[in-house]
Scaffold this motif. Structure first.
Motif, PDB file in Angstrom:
ATOM      1  N   THR A   1      41.100  36.758  80.321  1.00  0.00           N
ATOM      2  CA  THR A   1      41.286  37.337  78.982  1.00  0.00           C
ATOM      3  C   THR A   1      41.376  36.293  77.880  1.00  0.00           C
ATOM      4  O   THR A   1      41.151  36.615  76.709  1.00  0.00           O
ATOM      5  CB  THR A   1      42.577  38.170  78.919  1.00  0.00           C
ATOM      6  OG1 THR A   1      43.718  37.315  79.149  1.00  0.00           O
ATOM      7  CG2 THR A   1      42.569  39.289  79.950  1.00  0.00           C
ATOM      8  N   THR A   2      41.710  35.062  78.259  1.00  0.00           N
ATOM      9  CA  THR A   2      42.086  34.059  77.265  1.00  0.00           C
ATOM     10  C   THR A   2      41.596  32.677  77.684  1.00  0.00           C
ATOM     11  O   THR A   2      41.668  32.335  78.866  1.00  0.00           O
ATOM     12  CB  THR A   2      43.623  34.021  77.100  1.00  0.00           C
ATOM     13  OG1 THR A   2      44.113  35.349  76.911  1.00  0.00           O
ATOM     14  CG2 THR A   2      44.026  33.145  75.929  1.00  0.00           C
TER      15      THR A   2
ATOM     16  N   ILE B   1      40.261  29.190  81.579  1.00  0.00           N
ATOM     17  CA  ILE B   1      40.324  30.646  81.408  1.00  0.00           C
ATOM     18  C   ILE B   1      41.521  31.177  82.198  1.00  0.00           C
ATOM     19  O   ILE B   1      41.693  30.871  83.379  1.00  0.00           O
ATOM     20  CB  ILE B   1      39.033  31.307  81.886  1.00  0.00           C
ATOM     21  CG1 ILE B   1      37.852  30.846  81.026  1.00  0.00           C
ATOM     22  CG2 ILE B   1      39.154  32.835  81.826  1.00  0.00           C
ATOM     23  CD1 ILE B   1      36.517  31.422  81.448  1.00  0.00           C
TER      24      ILE B   1
ATOM     25  N   SER C   1      39.731  22.866  78.812  1.00  0.00           N
ATOM     26  CA  SER C   1      39.670  24.295  78.484  1.00  0.00           C
ATOM     27  C   SER C   1      39.725  25.085  79.780  1.00  0.00           C
ATOM     28  O   SER C   1      38.996  24.776  80.725  1.00  0.00           O
ATOM     29  CB  SER C   1      38.380  24.631  77.733  1.00  0.00           C
ATOM     30  OG  SER C   1      38.300  23.936  76.510  1.00  0.00           O
TER      31      SER C   1
ATOM     32  N   LEU D   1      42.431  28.728  77.095  1.00  0.00           N
ATOM     33  CA  LEU D   1      43.477  27.834  76.614  1.00  0.00           C
ATOM     34  C   LEU D   1      42.921  26.416  76.536  1.00  0.00           C
ATOM     35  O   LEU D   1      42.444  25.872  77.532  1.00  0.00           O
ATOM     36  CB  LEU D   1      44.694  27.882  77.543  1.00  0.00           C
ATOM     37  CG  LEU D   1      45.831  26.902  77.235  1.00  0.00           C
ATOM     38  CD1 LEU D   1      46.406  27.145  75.843  1.00  0.00           C
ATOM     39  CD2 LEU D   1      46.930  27.017  78.290  1.00  0.00           C
TER      40      LEU D   1
ATOM     41  N   GLU E   1      45.591  25.468  71.930  1.00  0.00           N
ATOM     42  CA  GLU E   1      45.081  26.598  71.176  1.00  0.00           C
ATOM     43  C   GLU E   1      44.568  27.668  72.123  1.00  0.00           C
ATOM     44  O   GLU E   1      44.064  27.362  73.213  1.00  0.00           O
ATOM     45  CB  GLU E   1      43.942  26.166  70.237  1.00  0.00           C
ATOM     46  CG  GLU E   1      44.315  25.003  69.332  1.00  0.00           C
ATOM     47  CD  GLU E   1      43.272  24.719  68.265  1.00  0.00           C
ATOM     48  OE1 GLU E   1      42.661  25.692  67.751  1.00  0.00           O
ATOM     49  OE2 GLU E   1      43.075  23.534  67.934  1.00  0.00           O
ATOM     50  N   LEU E   2      44.683  28.925  71.683  1.00  0.00           N
ATOM     51  CA  LEU E   2      44.241  30.067  72.473  1.00  0.00           C
ATOM     52  C   LEU E   2      43.063  30.752  71.805  1.00  0.00           C
ATOM     53  O   LEU E   2      43.052  30.951  70.585  1.00  0.00           O
ATOM     54  CB  LEU E   2      45.378  31.079  72.640  1.00  0.00           C
ATOM     55  CG  LEU E   2      46.584  30.648  73.480  1.00  0.00           C
ATOM     56  CD1 LEU E   2      47.695  31.682  73.360  1.00  0.00           C
ATOM     57  CD2 LEU E   2      46.192  30.455  74.929  1.00  0.00           C
ATOM     58  N   TYR E   3      42.081  31.123  72.631  1.00  0.00           N
ATOM     59  CA  TYR E   3      40.969  31.960  72.179  1.00  0.00           C
ATOM     60  C   TYR E   3      40.992  33.227  73.015  1.00  0.00           C
ATOM     61  O   TYR E   3      40.921  33.176  74.255  1.00  0.00           O
ATOM     62  CB  TYR E   3      39.637  31.230  72.354  1.00  0.00           C
ATOM     63  CG  TYR E   3      38.416  32.096  72.127  1.00  0.00           C
ATOM     64  CD1 TYR E   3      38.026  32.446  70.840  1.00  0.00           C
ATOM     65  CD2 TYR E   3      37.665  32.571  73.190  1.00  0.00           C
ATOM     66  CE1 TYR E   3      36.906  33.245  70.616  1.00  0.00           C
ATOM     67  CE2 TYR E   3      36.539  33.368  72.988  1.00  0.00           C
ATOM     68  CZ  TYR E   3      36.170  33.703  71.693  1.00  0.00           C
ATOM     69  OH  TYR E   3      35.068  34.487  71.489  1.00  0.00           O
ATOM     70  N   TYR E   4      41.128  34.377  72.334  1.00  0.00           N
ATOM     71  CA  TYR E   4      41.214  35.656  73.033  1.00  0.00           C
ATOM     72  C   TYR E   4      39.816  36.249  73.182  1.00  0.00           C
ATOM     73  O   TYR E   4      39.085  36.395  72.194  1.00  0.00           O
ATOM     74  CB  TYR E   4      42.137  36.613  72.285  1.00  0.00           C
ATOM     75  CG  TYR E   4      43.567  36.134  72.246  1.00  0.00           C
ATOM     76  CD1 TYR E   4      44.406  36.295  73.343  1.00  0.00           C
ATOM     77  CD2 TYR E   4      44.067  35.476  71.119  1.00  0.00           C
ATOM     78  CE1 TYR E   4      45.715  35.826  73.316  1.00  0.00           C
ATOM     79  CE2 TYR E   4      45.375  35.010  71.086  1.00  0.00           C
ATOM     80  CZ  TYR E   4      46.192  35.187  72.184  1.00  0.00           C
ATOM     81  OH  TYR E   4      47.473  34.719  72.176  1.00  0.00           O
ATOM     82  N   LEU E   5      39.444  36.557  74.403  1.00  0.00           N
ATOM     83  CA  LEU E   5      38.102  37.064  74.666  1.00  0.00           C
ATOM     84  C   LEU E   5      37.950  38.468  74.109  1.00  0.00           C
ATOM     85  O   LEU E   5      38.883  39.283  74.176  1.00  0.00           O
ATOM     86  CB  LEU E   5      37.828  37.073  76.169  1.00  0.00           C
ATOM     87  CG  LEU E   5      38.003  35.729  76.881  1.00  0.00           C
ATOM     88  CD1 LEU E   5      37.632  35.864  78.348  1.00  0.00           C
ATOM     89  CD2 LEU E   5      37.159  34.644  76.229  1.00  0.00           C
TER      90      LEU E   5
ATOM     91  N   LEU F   1      51.222  32.413  79.824  1.00  0.00           N
ATOM     92  CA  LEU F   1      50.607  33.141  78.716  1.00  0.00           C
ATOM     93  C   LEU F   1      51.520  34.227  78.172  1.00  0.00           C
ATOM     94  O   LEU F   1      51.602  34.439  76.955  1.00  0.00           O
ATOM     95  CB  LEU F   1      49.280  33.740  79.194  1.00  0.00           C
ATOM     96  CG  LEU F   1      48.427  34.459  78.148  1.00  0.00           C
ATOM     97  CD1 LEU F   1      47.986  33.493  77.053  1.00  0.00           C
ATOM     98  CD2 LEU F   1      47.207  35.094  78.814  1.00  0.00           C
TER      99      LEU F   1
END
Length: 330
Positions: free
Chosen positions: A306-307, A302, A300, A309, A325-329, A39
């Motif tokens: 924090t993120t 975690i 998917s 993926l 793709e990344l999703y930021y919490l 990351l």
């Protein structure tokens, strides 16, 4: 990623690196390649290949930090081989003792004592109801009874006190609504109440209140937007508000704040980009943006709390994806 892949598996190491193993590439190429994502750098790095090509396998992180890859399928059919990845040396080794049953589309759980539970799946004879336990200390496989129902495309979740809940799936002819409990302390299987909806290719997430949230899937005729909760105290299922979109072959992540993020999937043959968030405190579903690439059959994970993926999968044309793709919490 360096290679497009679907039907792959992922595990997160203690240092936060994501390890992606195998799968099918474009043209249904069978893969034994492995990649690592960090990351902090945002880079994908190829690492040592597995010994065998495989897809529809499982990958789990053991308590000693190693990754165990179990079963799957390749051009020789369902597999009983098991490989271990040592993140310190970067090397793979094959366990001397294979599983007793070759299988793919199974589920794997790491039990509280560190042993590995492998449930159901498909072999050359069809769907399986047998269950195997890998003893980490003895390095041996043991058959530990059979479920009442043969199943694959099911879920298996670890509840409190070493209890495992297996839900739904497919037995080769029918989509199932049955659920079964396994007590890992007594090694006894027990029936529990059926889900309200038959479903396969769904997700199951253990909430902070210890209830189990089951979402979506395939009824045998249509994708589902229904969701239901299992209460381990009453051993009953209740329906809750449905998701906004019906979906199967999606993923669900229980976030550190207790909410559940449901990602992608497909509605019939249309890959979905939509993402929904379930809030257990209100019981509501809300849209939470869209993926850049609609996809199903992805993974998917975690990372560092924090993120999220998201890796690989399939688009609406049946094309394997190399995107992540990344999703930021929040």
């Amino acid at each position: 990623m360096n290679e497009a892949r679907r039907k792959h598996a992922t595990s997160v190491l203690d240092d936060g690196r994501l390890i992606v193993t195998g799968g099918q590439g474009r043209g249904s190429t069978q893969l034994k390649s492995v990649e690592s994502y960090t990351l902090s750098t945002g880079n994908w790095i190829p690492i040592n290949d597995m010994i065998y090509t495989r897809f529809d396998h499982t990958s789990s992180k053991l308590k000693n930090g190693q990754i165990i890859v179990i079963g799957g399928y390749n051009d020789r059919g369902p597999m009983n081989t098991v490989e271990l990845y040592n993140s310190t040396t970067g090397n793979w080794e094959t366990l001397i003792q294979h599983m007793n049953f070759a299988r793919h589309m199974h589920t794997t759980l790491i039990l509280p004592n560190g042993n590995v539970l492998v449930i159901g799946g498909v072999s050359t004879s069809g769907s399986l109801n047998n269950v195997e336990l890998y003893d980490i200390s003895a390095k041996t496989w043991e058959n530990i009874g059979i479920m009442k129902h043969k199943r694959h495309y099911h879920t298996a979740s670890l509840l409190d006190n070493g209890i495992v809940l297996v839900t739904g799936g497919y037995n080769g002819s029918s989509v199932l609504n049955s659920a079964e409990l396994y007590n890992s302390l007594t090694q006894v299987w027990d029936s529990t109440s059926n889900m309200i909806f038959s479903r396969r290719e769904h997700t199951a997430s253990v909430l902070d209140n210890r209830k189990l949230l089951v979402t979506g899937g395939w009824s045998g005729n249509d994708p589902l937007n229904s969701a239901e909760l299992y209460d381990p105290i009453t051993r009953n299922w209740t329906t809750i508000r449905p998701m906004n979109d019906a979906r199967r072959e999606h993923t669900a992540c229980k976030l550190p704040n207790g909410k559940v993020l449901v990602i992608g999937g497909r509605n019939h043959n249309i890959a979905l980009a939509s993402v929904e968030l379930y809030d257990p405190s209100t019981g509501n579903w809300t849209y939470n943006g869209n993926l850049t690439n609609a996809r199903y059959g992805h993974t998917s994970s975690i990372i560092h709390n924090t993120t999220v993926l998201v890796t690989g999968g399939i688009d609406s044309t049946g094309y394997s994806l190399d995107t992540s793709e990344l999703y930021y919490l929040p």
